[in-house]
Design an enzyme around this catalytic site. Structure first.
Site, mmCIF file in Angstrom:
data_model
loop_
_atom_site.group_PDB
_atom_site.id
_atom_site.type_symbol
_atom_site.label_atom_id
_atom_site.label_comp_id
_atom_site.label_asym_id
_atom_site.label_seq_id
_atom_site.Cartn_x
_atom_site.Cartn_y
_atom_site.Cartn_z
ATOM 1 N N CYS A 25 -57.463 -20.524 11.391
ATOM 2 C CA CYS A 25 -58.751 -21.208 11.611
ATOM 3 C C CYS A 25 -59.745 -20.354 12.369
ATOM 4 C CB CYS A 25 -58.519 -22.535 12.317
ATOM 5 S SG CYS A 25 -58.066 -22.336 14.046
ATOM 6 N N LYS A 78 -11.906 -12.070 17.382
ATOM 7 C CA LYS A 78 -12.307 -12.035 18.793
ATOM 8 C C LYS A 78 -13.529 -12.944 18.885
ATOM 9 C CE LYS A 78 -12.667 -8.924 22.670
ATOM 10 N NZ LYS A 78 -13.605 -9.683 23.467
ATOM 11 N N LEU A 116 -8.851 -7.266 27.518
ATOM 12 C CA LEU A 116 -8.235 -6.490 26.444
ATOM 13 C C LEU A 116 -8.859 -5.106 26.443
ATOM 14 C CD1 LEU A 116 -8.516 -9.166 23.637
ATOM 15 C CD2 LEU A 116 -6.364 -8.277 24.538
ATOM 16 N N GLU A 162 -11.062 -19.933 23.805
ATOM 17 C CA GLU A 162 -12.460 -19.563 23.969
ATOM 18 C C GLU A 162 -13.347 -20.763 23.653
ATOM 19 O OE1 GLU A 162 -12.432 -16.426 24.858
ATOM 20 O OE2 GLU A 162 -14.436 -15.614 24.553
ATOM 21 N N CYS A 222 -57.119 -16.816 15.489
ATOM 22 C CA CYS A 222 -56.095 -17.561 14.747
ATOM 23 C C CYS A 222 -56.157 -17.205 13.256
ATOM 24 C CB CYS A 222 -56.313 -19.056 14.946
ATOM 25 S SG CYS A 222 -55.158 -20.050 13.979
ATOM 26 N N GLU A 278 -6.215 -11.684 14.757
ATOM 27 C CA GLU A 278 -7.081 -12.871 14.837
ATOM 28 C C GLU A 278 -8.491 -12.466 15.245
ATOM 29 O OE1 GLU A 278 -4.934 -15.333 17.579
ATOM 30 O OE2 GLU A 278 -5.275 -14.008 19.256
ATOM 31 N N LYS A 284 -13.667 -3.718 18.260
ATOM 32 C CA LYS A 284 -14.999 -4.333 18.336
ATOM 33 C C LYS A 284 -15.848 -3.882 17.158
ATOM 34 C CE LYS A 284 -16.768 -5.701 21.931
ATOM 35 N NZ LYS A 284 -16.885 -6.367 23.177
ATOM 36 N N TYR A 344 -5.987 -19.590 21.678
ATOM 37 C CA TYR A 344 -5.276 -18.429 21.148
ATOM 38 C C TYR A 344 -4.067 -17.986 21.963
ATOM 39 C CZ TYR A 344 -8.807 -16.358 24.223
ATOM 40 O OH TYR A 344 -9.630 -16.090 25.270
ATOM 41 N N CYS A 396 -56.937 -27.057 13.414
ATOM 42 C CA CYS A 396 -56.138 -25.958 12.863
ATOM 43 C C CYS A 396 -55.031 -26.543 11.962
ATOM 44 C CB CYS A 396 -55.560 -25.154 14.025
ATOM 45 S SG CYS A 396 -54.577 -23.752 13.508
ATOM 46 N N CYS A 447 -53.495 -20.812 19.793
ATOM 47 C CA CYS A 447 -54.745 -21.242 19.185
ATOM 48 C C CYS A 447 -55.056 -22.607 19.799
ATOM 49 C CB CYS A 447 -54.576 -21.386 17.673
ATOM 50 S SG CYS A 447 -55.936 -22.295 16.921
ATOM 51 N N ASP A 451 -16.594 -14.881 20.263
ATOM 52 C CA ASP A 451 -17.586 -14.485 21.256
ATOM 53 C C ASP A 451 -18.045 -15.711 22.043
ATOM 54 O OD1 ASP A 451 -19.166 -12.805 22.652
ATOM 55 O OD2 ASP A 451 -20.727 -12.613 21.114
ATOM 56 N N PHE A 469 -16.270 -47.290 16.090
ATOM 57 C CA PHE A 469 -15.713 -46.485 17.177
ATOM 58 C C PHE A 469 -16.605 -46.606 18.414
ATOM 59 C CE2 PHE A 469 -15.059 -42.770 19.746
ATOM 60 C CZ PHE A 469 -13.686 -42.572 19.703
HETATM 61 S S1 IVH Z 1 -6.181 -12.721 24.007
HETATM 62 C C1 IVH Z 1 -4.553 -10.586 27.919
HETATM 63 N N1 IVH Z 1 -7.414 -13.425 21.857
HETATM 64 O O1 IVH Z 1 -11.633 -11.555 24.979
HETATM 65 C C2 IVH Z 1 -5.793 -10.939 27.238
HETATM 66 N N2 IVH Z 1 -8.730 -12.971 23.780
HETATM 67 O O2 IVH Z 1 -11.475 -9.001 26.399
HETATM 68 C C3 IVH Z 1 -5.549 -12.106 26.381
HETATM 69 N N3 IVH Z 1 -11.128 -13.298 23.439
HETATM 70 O O3 IVH Z 1 -11.130 -12.823 28.184
HETATM 71 C C4 IVH Z 1 -6.712 -12.467 25.602
HETATM 72 N N4 IVH Z 1 -11.015 -13.935 21.343
HETATM 73 O O4 IVH Z 1 -12.157 -14.357 26.495
HETATM 74 C C5 IVH Z 1 -7.552 -13.074 23.131
HETATM 75 N N5 IVH Z 1 -8.367 -14.097 19.860
HETATM 76 C C6 IVH Z 1 -8.505 -13.751 21.126
HETATM 77 C C7 IVH Z 1 -9.756 -13.672 21.759
HETATM 78 C C8 IVH Z 1 -9.829 -13.280 23.100
HETATM 79 C C9 IVH Z 1 -11.820 -13.703 22.373
HETATM 80 C C10 IVH Z 1 -11.753 -12.912 24.734
HETATM 81 C C11 IVH Z 1 -11.129 -13.603 25.917
HETATM 82 C C12 IVH Z 1 -10.752 -12.527 26.885
HETATM 83 C C13 IVH Z 1 -11.522 -11.358 26.365
HETATM 84 C C14 IVH Z 1 -10.732 -10.117 26.661
#
Ligand code: IVH
Length: 670
Positions: free
Chosen positions: A412, A118, A83, A176, A409, A116, A315, A228, A433, A427, A120, A36
């Site tokens: 040593c 959330k 959200l 995300e 240290c 689903e 959360k 998502y 050491c 150290c 980060d 590749f």
């Molecule tokens: S739906 C209308 N789904 O959370 C809002 N957001 O607090 C639609 N995020 O800016 C968002 N996982 O960056 C959605 N499964 C998920 C998510 C998700 C993380 C984040 C997203 C958004 C923030 C909103």
């Protein structure tokens, strides 16, 4: 000829897209990585030669190469909302009541919930036109964001184009971008190896990475992305889960953790399941998003000014426990940095037993005002690593003794020192050491350095304890007979070590340079130095100014390099490694000349430029027959001056009568 090149570019583009798609979307590898990379390199070279035939979304975009100085601001077609957050079971059940009330008399279909993770990370919007990825935009303030298309294209799971039936002419996908925890750890290991500061958390680092100017740097970091939501007009879907299935079918990366629930009790079960299970996921998550599945119900519920009424985020609280501090111990690293570690009474936290947590440095001990036998609160956020958050001072005995950072240290006994601009105590007994000596050897044999097969950290420990090695050059004096007598070594494993060492003599110079373990010379810096100076002698003899005029080498690194090469023991080690046959020079870069317009002319490049990076300008000089000098001297023909160049160079060039030219003037020369 021209026609052939175009055909070959078309062929390679189509093939590589196909292999990429098979690999990232269907998990099928039809060819080896090696094959590749070979095809990709061929395409890269052809595109360089015939840029007019390059496809807009060429597979070569994956490896980056674009430099974005200022990210263009783009308005979102549909605002990117947030959200509303909740933290309790009660809130979730109240939300369900509100939803059902909102739909009463309007839509009497049963309510299905879609649950689903959330994720980060950093929200991203991807625009596709006629099946091709057109634009990738950050969330920004929700109304407008930054165009980061070139950087997003390096994320391998984001399809550059999709094919299939009934693909809408225009659609938008949101998701995300995140740092897979494994890659984040890797990044921090290489930061630590280079003596650089560690990145604090995967989310901020993902966000910073997306805004890097060099997309090739983004490509190296290994970001990923989960999608998502799907937006557009007249989409062939009636529910959220249908749109997720459709995205999956089109090859988008969907986390397999989603679930449809037919009651709020089931939603709560999903939440409690993932509360601890989430630590097994390959990325950081900080909650659960619950959406109403039916699109028509979503439309009926509508939005508040900031967020949809049809979705809510639950959360997770960071998992937290309290336990007792038993002892603070100290670890000495390869560079001599001393790290305090809290040893605690074992406690179960989010599914694993925790008994140790790093305290990072002296300042952290002061921040916590830590005393002996303190009861401490430990937390595990989305990032797996437990951390002491605070001390329960109500439990502290009145005569408790304050924890003071050690003065010498632990290995040593050397007096520790701390530079005012650094957080760590060091150290300075580099040569005597034990953990520093062993650490340097472990770094030397590491996969990213000399990559010596048959050896690992334990082997170093064992050879060290058997008095066989004190310096990495000693490795190359090892004899089969010396190894075979050791515990755990049979004929085959002893021979593996000898062969591994022998093979490592072919490791290229930049890796050898990295393996030496010079402070602040990580893998990337070593590569830059090797490319710029070609040989270890050139680096050793370079002045501070010549070192700092290397792309991306600042004074701190330059000083460290000078310092390392001024140590006669280090020079002796290099001599021994040379004797052993290691590579201490690069094959001079093979340059394919494009013209001889600059033949016989010499250049020094200084400052920053508008159209090209310094490295690109260096390349342009080389491919047109010119030469780069490392400093301003009487021999120099041109000083190519950008913005913010060093005043001393300018002054010297003026004094010596060297012609000073701008980027534009240089471009007219070629
Ligand atoms: S739906 C209308 N789904 O959370 C809002 N957001 O607090 C639609 N995020 O800016 C968002 N996982 O960056 C959605 N499964 C998920 C998510 C998700 C993380 C984040 C997203 C958004 C923030 C909103």
């Amino acid at each position: 000829m021209l026609e052939d090149s175009k055909n070959r570019i078309d062929f390679l583009t189509q093939k590589l897209h196909y292999f990429n798609n098979q690999y990232y979307q269907n998990s099928i590898s039809e060819i080896s990585d090696y094959e590749f990379d070979r095809l990709l390199l061929e395409l890269q070279n052809l595109e360089k030669e015939f840029p007019q035939f390059k496809h807009e979304n060429s597979p070569t975009e994956r490896v980056g190469g674009t430099i974005t100085k200022d990210f263009k601001t783009v308005k979102h077609k549909f605002p990117m909302l947030s959200l509303s957050n909740t933290y309790s079971k009660e809130d979730i059940f109240e939300w369900e009541t509100r939803v059902k009330k909102g739909l009463l008399g309007i839509d009497n279909q049963p309510v299905i919930f879609f649950c689903e993770q959330k994720f980060d990370g950093v929200a991203i919007s991807l625009i596709y036109e006629n099946g091709k990825l057109k634009q990738a935009i950050t969330r920004g303030d929700g109304t407008q964001g930054d165009d980061i298309t070139a950087n997003a294209k390096t994320i391998k799971t984001i399809p550059l184009h999709i094919s299939g039936e009934n693909i809408p002419a225009w659609f938008e996908v949101r998701g995300e971008v995140f740092f897979p925890l494994k890659n984040f750890e890797k990044l921090n290991v290489s930061q630590a190896d280079a003596g650089e500061a560690l990145y604090a958390n995967p989310r901020n680092t993902a966000s910073g990475t997306l805004k890097l100017q060099h997309s090739s740097e983004v490509a190296k970091r290994g970001l990923d992305c989960f999608l998502y939501s799907l937006l557009g007009e007249n989409l062939p879907v009636l529910s959220h889960h249908e749109s997720i299935e459709l995205l999956k079918k089109w090859g988008f990366n969907i986390s397999p953790t989603y679930k449809n629930c037919s009651s709020i009790e089931q939603v709560w079960e999903y939440i409690t399941y993932w509360e601890t299970k989430r630590f097994e996921l390959p990325l950081a998550t900080d909650g659960i998003v619950i959406k109403i599945d039916s699109i028509s119900q979503q439309e009926n519920l509508g939005y508040t000014a900031k967020s949809p009424r049809w979705a809510i985020a639950y959360k997770f609280k960071a998992a937290s426990e309290s336990t007792v501090l038993e002892q603070v111990t100290y670890q000495v690293g390869r560079t001599g940095a001393v790290t305090p570690v809290a040893n605690m009474k074992p406690v179960l936290l989010a599914g694993t037993t925790v008994k140790r947590a790093t305290l990072h440095n002296e300042d952290e001990i002061l921040r916590l005002d830590l005393h002996e036998n303190d009861t401490v609160f430990i937390e595990k956020g989305g990032e797996i690593i437990p951390k002491i958050i605070s001390v329960d001072i109500t439990k502290r005995k009145p005569n408790a003794i304050k924890i003071n950072f050690i003065k010498t240290c632990p290995e040593c006994d050397t007096l520790l020192v701390r530079n005012p601009e650094e957080a760590a105590w060091f150290c300075t007994n580099e040569k005597g050491c034990p953990p520093q000596i062993k650490g340097r050897m472990a770094h030397f044999i590491h996969r990213k350095a000399m990559n010596i097969d048959g050896m690992g950290e334990e082997t170093i420990e064992q050879f060290y304890n058997a008095n066989l090695i004190r310096n990495y050059a000693d490795l190359y004096d090892l004899k089969y007979e010396q190894i075979i007598g050791l515990e755990r070594f049979a004929q085959k494993s002893a021979q593996n070590v000898i062969d591994g060492l022998k093979n490592s003599t072919q490791v290229p110079f930049e890796k050898v340079l990295f393996a030496l373990g010079i402070k602040f010379v990580g893998a990337t810096v070593a590569e830059k130095l090797a490319k710029h100076f070609y040989s270890v002698e050139n680096i050793q003899n370079a002045t501070l100014e010549q070192l700092t005029s290397t792309p991306e080498i600042g004074e701190r690194i330059a000083l460290s390099v000078k310092n390392w090469f001024s140590d006669t023991d280090n020079l002796k080690t290099i001599e021994r490694l040379k004797q052993a046959g290691l590579q201490f020079k690069t094959d001079e870069k093979e340059i394919i000349l494009e013209s001889s317009k600059l033949e016989g002319l010499t250049f020094v490049i200084s400052g920053t430029f508008e159209q090209f990076s310094r490295e690109e300008l260096q390349e342009k000089i080389a491919v047109n027959g010119g030469k780069i000098l490392s400093g301003v001297s009487g021999k120099l023909n041109f000083l190519l001056a950008g913005e913010n160049m060093g005043p001393s160079k300018l002054e010297k060039a003026t004094k010596l009568g060297v012609k000073i030219i701008s980027e534009a003037e240089f471009l007219t020369m070629i």
